[in-house]
Design a protein around this motif. Structure first.
Motif, PDB file in Angstrom:
ATOM      1  N   LEU A   9     -89.783 -46.800  29.266  1.00 21.47           N
ATOM      2  CA  LEU A   9     -88.926 -46.460  30.396  1.00 21.47           C
ATOM      3  C   LEU A   9     -88.658 -44.961  30.372  1.00 21.47           C
ATOM      4  O   LEU A   9     -88.383 -44.398  29.308  1.00 21.47           O
ATOM      5  CB  LEU A   9     -87.604 -47.235  30.283  1.00 21.47           C
ATOM      6  N   TRP A  10     -88.722 -44.349  31.536  1.00 21.19           N
ATOM      7  CA  TRP A  10     -88.558 -42.894  31.648  1.00 21.19           C
ATOM      8  C   TRP A  10     -87.358 -42.597  32.529  1.00 21.19           C
ATOM      9  O   TRP A  10     -87.327 -42.958  33.699  1.00 21.19           O
ATOM     10  CB  TRP A  10     -89.827 -42.299  32.244  1.00 21.19           C
ATOM     11  N   SER A  30     -77.526 -42.722  22.444  1.00 21.46           N
ATOM     12  CA  SER A  30     -76.801 -43.487  21.421  1.00 21.46           C
ATOM     13  C   SER A  30     -76.696 -44.962  21.802  1.00 21.46           C
ATOM     14  O   SER A  30     -76.909 -45.852  20.967  1.00 21.46           O
ATOM     15  CB  SER A  30     -75.400 -42.896  21.234  1.00 21.46           C
ATOM     16  N   TRP A  31     -76.400 -45.225  23.065  1.00 21.93           N
ATOM     17  CA  TRP A  31     -76.261 -46.599  23.545  1.00 21.93           C
ATOM     18  C   TRP A  31     -77.578 -47.356  23.423  1.00 21.93           C
ATOM     19  O   TRP A  31     -77.616 -48.514  22.991  1.00 21.93           O
ATOM     20  CB  TRP A  31     -75.775 -46.567  24.988  1.00 21.93           C
ATOM     21  N   LEU A  32     -78.678 -46.702  23.782  1.00 22.14           N
ATOM     22  CA  LEU A  32     -79.988 -47.344  23.695  1.00 22.14           C
ATOM     23  C   LEU A  32     -80.371 -47.635  22.242  1.00 22.14           C
ATOM     24  O   LEU A  32     -80.894 -48.706  21.931  1.00 22.14           O
ATOM     25  CB  LEU A  32     -81.047 -46.459  24.348  1.00 22.14           C
ATOM     26  N   ARG A  33     -80.119 -46.679  21.355  1.00 25.04           N
ATOM     27  CA  ARG A  33     -80.454 -46.883  19.943  1.00 25.04           C
ATOM     28  C   ARG A  33     -79.630 -48.020  19.338  1.00 25.04           C
ATOM     29  O   ARG A  33     -80.132 -48.786  18.509  1.00 25.04           O
ATOM     30  CB  ARG A  33     -80.235 -45.580  19.161  1.00 25.04           C
ATOM     31  N   GLU A  34     -78.373 -48.138  19.755  1.00 24.98           N
ATOM     32  CA  GLU A  34     -77.529 -49.229  19.267  1.00 24.98           C
ATOM     33  C   GLU A  34     -78.097 -50.595  19.649  1.00 24.98           C
ATOM     34  O   GLU A  34     -77.837 -51.593  18.975  1.00 24.98           O
ATOM     35  CB  GLU A  34     -76.112 -49.095  19.825  1.00 24.98           C
ATOM     36  N   ARG A  35     -78.877 -50.603  20.722  1.00 24.64           N
ATOM     37  CA  ARG A  35     -79.494 -51.845  21.184  1.00 24.64           C
ATOM     38  C   ARG A  35     -80.922 -52.008  20.703  1.00 24.64           C
ATOM     39  O   ARG A  35     -81.683 -52.831  21.210  1.00 24.64           O
ATOM     40  CB  ARG A  35     -79.421 -51.900  22.714  1.00 24.64           C
ATOM     41  N   GLY A  36     -81.290 -51.189  19.733  1.00 20.87           N
ATOM     42  CA  GLY A  36     -82.578 -51.360  19.090  1.00 20.87           C
ATOM     43  C   GLY A  36     -83.764 -50.738  19.801  1.00 20.87           C
ATOM     44  O   GLY A  36     -84.911 -50.985  19.411  1.00 20.87           O
ATOM     45  N   ARG A  37     -83.502 -49.916  20.811  1.00 19.98           N
ATOM     46  CA  ARG A  37     -84.614 -49.275  21.515  1.00 19.98           C
ATOM     47  C   ARG A  37     -85.005 -47.974  20.835  1.00 19.98           C
ATOM     48  O   ARG A  37     -84.142 -47.227  20.340  1.00 19.98           O
ATOM     49  CB  ARG A  37     -84.236 -48.982  22.973  1.00 19.98           C
ATOM     50  N   GLU A  38     -86.290 -47.694  20.805  1.00 17.35           N
ATOM     51  CA  GLU A  38     -86.777 -46.410  20.315  1.00 17.35           C
ATOM     52  C   GLU A  38     -86.650 -45.395  21.437  1.00 17.35           C
ATOM     53  O   GLU A  38     -87.144 -45.622  22.547  1.00 17.35           O
ATOM     54  CB  GLU A  38     -88.234 -46.523  19.868  1.00 17.35           C
ATOM     55  N   GLY A  93     -94.198 -47.670  24.329  1.00 16.28           N
ATOM     56  CA  GLY A  93     -93.090 -48.549  24.687  1.00 16.28           C
ATOM     57  C   GLY A  93     -91.723 -47.957  24.434  1.00 16.28           C
ATOM     58  O   GLY A  93     -90.716 -48.675  24.445  1.00 16.28           O
ATOM     59  N   GLN A  94     -91.630 -46.653  24.226  1.00 16.31           N
ATOM     60  CA  GLN A  94     -90.351 -46.008  23.952  1.00 16.31           C
ATOM     61  C   GLN A  94     -89.620 -45.640  25.247  1.00 16.31           C
ATOM     62  O   GLN A  94     -90.220 -45.614  26.330  1.00 16.31           O
ATOM     63  CB  GLN A  94     -90.588 -44.755  23.102  1.00 16.31           C
ATOM     64  N   VAL A  95     -88.342 -45.374  25.108  1.00 17.03           N
ATOM     65  CA  VAL A  95     -87.546 -44.904  26.243  1.00 17.03           C
ATOM     66  C   VAL A  95     -87.440 -43.387  26.148  1.00 17.03           C
ATOM     67  O   VAL A  95     -86.990 -42.855  25.131  1.00 17.03           O
ATOM     68  CB  VAL A  95     -86.133 -45.524  26.245  1.00 17.03           C
ATOM     69  N   VAL A  96     -87.862 -42.700  27.194  1.00 21.82           N
ATOM     70  CA  VAL A  96     -87.764 -41.248  27.254  1.00 21.82           C
ATOM     71  C   VAL A  96     -86.515 -40.888  28.041  1.00 21.82           C
ATOM     72  O   VAL A  96     -86.371 -41.297  29.197  1.00 21.82           O
ATOM     73  CB  VAL A  96     -89.012 -40.623  27.906  1.00 21.82           C
ATOM     74  N   VAL A 202     -74.257 -45.231  34.370  1.00 23.48           N
ATOM     75  CA  VAL A 202     -75.654 -45.045  33.970  1.00 23.48           C
ATOM     76  C   VAL A 202     -76.151 -46.261  33.211  1.00 23.48           C
ATOM     77  O   VAL A 202     -77.257 -46.780  33.466  1.00 23.48           O
ATOM     78  CB  VAL A 202     -75.813 -43.765  33.114  1.00 23.48           C
ATOM     79  N   ARG A 203     -75.343 -46.771  32.294  1.00 24.30           N
ATOM     80  CA  ARG A 203     -75.742 -47.935  31.493  1.00 24.30           C
ATOM     81  C   ARG A 203     -75.995 -49.156  32.391  1.00 24.30           C
ATOM     82  O   ARG A 203     -76.930 -49.924  32.163  1.00 24.30           O
ATOM     83  CB  ARG A 203     -74.683 -48.263  30.455  1.00 24.30           C
ATOM     84  N   GLU A 204     -75.165 -49.318  33.404  1.00 17.70           N
ATOM     85  CA  GLU A 204     -75.335 -50.459  34.317  1.00 17.70           C
ATOM     86  C   GLU A 204     -76.692 -50.396  35.012  1.00 17.70           C
ATOM     87  O   GLU A 204     -77.397 -51.409  35.121  1.00 17.70           O
ATOM     88  CB  GLU A 204     -74.211 -50.476  35.356  1.00 17.70           C
ATOM     89  N   ARG A 205     -77.062 -49.196  35.482  1.00 15.86           N
ATOM     90  CA  ARG A 205     -78.344 -49.055  36.175  1.00 15.86           C
ATOM     91  C   ARG A 205     -79.517 -49.206  35.206  1.00 15.86           C
ATOM     92  O   ARG A 205     -80.527 -49.843  35.525  1.00 15.86           O
ATOM     93  CB  ARG A 205     -78.401 -47.685  36.864  1.00 15.86           C
ATOM     94  N   VAL A 206     -79.373 -48.654  34.006  1.00 11.57           N
ATOM     95  CA  VAL A 206     -80.457 -48.744  33.026  1.00 11.57           C
ATOM     96  C   VAL A 206     -80.655 -50.186  32.558  1.00 11.57           C
ATOM     97  O   VAL A 206     -81.786 -50.642  32.366  1.00 11.57           O
ATOM     98  CB  VAL A 206     -80.181 -47.816  31.828  1.00 11.57           C
ATOM     99  N   THR A 207     -79.569 -50.908  32.398  1.00 10.37           N
ATOM    100  CA  THR A 207     -79.654 -52.311  31.976  1.00 10.37           C
ATOM    101  C   THR A 207     -80.542 -53.109  32.929  1.00 10.37           C
ATOM    102  O   THR A 207     -81.328 -53.964  32.508  1.00 10.37           O
ATOM    103  CB  THR A 207     -78.249 -52.947  31.906  1.00 10.37           C
ATOM    104  N   ALA A 208     -80.425 -52.840  34.213  1.00 12.69           N
ATOM    105  CA  ALA A 208     -81.224 -53.545  35.200  1.00 12.69           C
ATOM    106  C   ALA A 208     -82.708 -53.219  35.097  1.00 12.69           C
ATOM    107  O   ALA A 208     -83.554 -53.993  35.543  1.00 12.69           O
ATOM    108  CB  ALA A 208     -80.723 -53.202  36.606  1.00 12.69           C
ATOM    109  N   LEU A 209     -83.029 -52.079  34.468  1.00 12.50           N
ATOM    110  CA  LEU A 209     -84.430 -51.666  34.350  1.00 12.50           C
ATOM    111  C   LEU A 209     -85.065 -52.114  33.037  1.00 12.50           C
ATOM    112  O   LEU A 209     -86.285 -52.175  32.932  1.00 12.50           O
ATOM    113  CB  LEU A 209     -84.525 -50.128  34.453  1.00 12.50           C
ATOM    114  N   LEU A 210     -84.230 -52.374  32.029  1.00 13.77           N
ATOM    115  CA  LEU A 210     -84.769 -52.716  30.706  1.00 13.77           C
ATOM    116  C   LEU A 210     -85.361 -54.136  30.696  1.00 13.77           C
ATOM    117  O   LEU A 210     -84.864 -55.029  31.360  1.00 13.77           O
ATOM    118  CB  LEU A 210     -83.665 -52.627  29.650  1.00 13.77           C
TER     119      LEU A 210
END
Length: 210
Positions: A9-10, A30-38, A93-96, A202-210
């Motif tokens: 995800l970019w 930080s939020w993404l890493r807490e959820r195990g995303r690279e 498969g990482q998040v940029v 931002v987290r709400e919108r990103v959650t919908a994309l993950l």
């Protein structure tokens, strides 16, 4: 670049100087890493060794840089950045999470420097083989409020931060026009809101994309 589940995800963050992009990028990382995303955290210019050299020229060179030369330097950084860092990270498969992309060139060099915005955009699209983010967060802030934040930071201004208010007004208007033209890609937020509220949006919108 649309199949986020298959290749990462970019996310890019845009807005005027002082809008809080770096803060929001850090909170999102930080939020993404807490959820195990690279996560690959980067910026333009300066996300690569080549980009760092270009950043020094376009933001800290003491002499003038011709507007078209400035646009070309940003495009050169972008071409190298996408080819060597962004695309490989997405393929893994990482998040940029990226501070600034081509929308900044359209706003700053197109509107700010009064070049042809369509030509500036096409230059970046050619440089990156048409690469566009899955999500662009635009932190929208009145230039006077942004300048007050920069003044409070008590650090030297770079070449763009030091431009007159009318320059930054044109930049803001250009960003808003870009967001209006691509509502499916942009999330526009009032950057005068508390940082925690912005991060939640931002987290709400990103959650919908993950």
């Amino acid at each position: 670049m649309t199949d986020a589940a298959a290749r990462g995800l970019w996310i890019t963050l845009e807005g005027g100087d002082g809008a809080g992009k770096t803060t929001q990028a850090g909170l999102l990382e930080s939020w993404l890493r807490e959820r195990g995303r690279e996560v690959v955290r980067t910026r333009e210019p300066g996300g690569t060794e080549v980009g760092t050299l270009i950043r020094d020229i376009v933001l800290h060179h003491r002499g003038d840089v011709a507007p078209r030369a400035e646009a070309l330097l940003y495009a050169a950084d972008r071409a190298h950045h996408v080819a060597t860092l962004v695309r490989p990270a997405l393929a893994r498969g990482q998040v940029v999470v990226q501070d600034r992309y081509l929308d900044s060139s359209v706003a700053y060099q197109g509107a700010g420097r009064v070049l042809d915005a369509a030509e500036v955009r096409e230059l970046s699209l050619w440089a990156t083989e048409g690469a566009l983010p899955d999500l662009t967060v635009l932190l929208d802030l009145d230039p006077a409020a942004a300048r007050a934040r920069l003044d409070a930071a008590d650090k030297p201004f770079d070449r763009l931060e030091a431009e007159r208010e009318e320059f930054h007004v044109r930049v803001r208007e250009a960003f808003r026009a870009l967001a209006d033209a691509e509502p499916q890609r942009f999330l526009v937020l009032d950057a005068s809101r508390p940082a925690a509220d912005l991060a939640a949006a931002v987290r709400e919108r990103v959650t919908a994309l993950l």
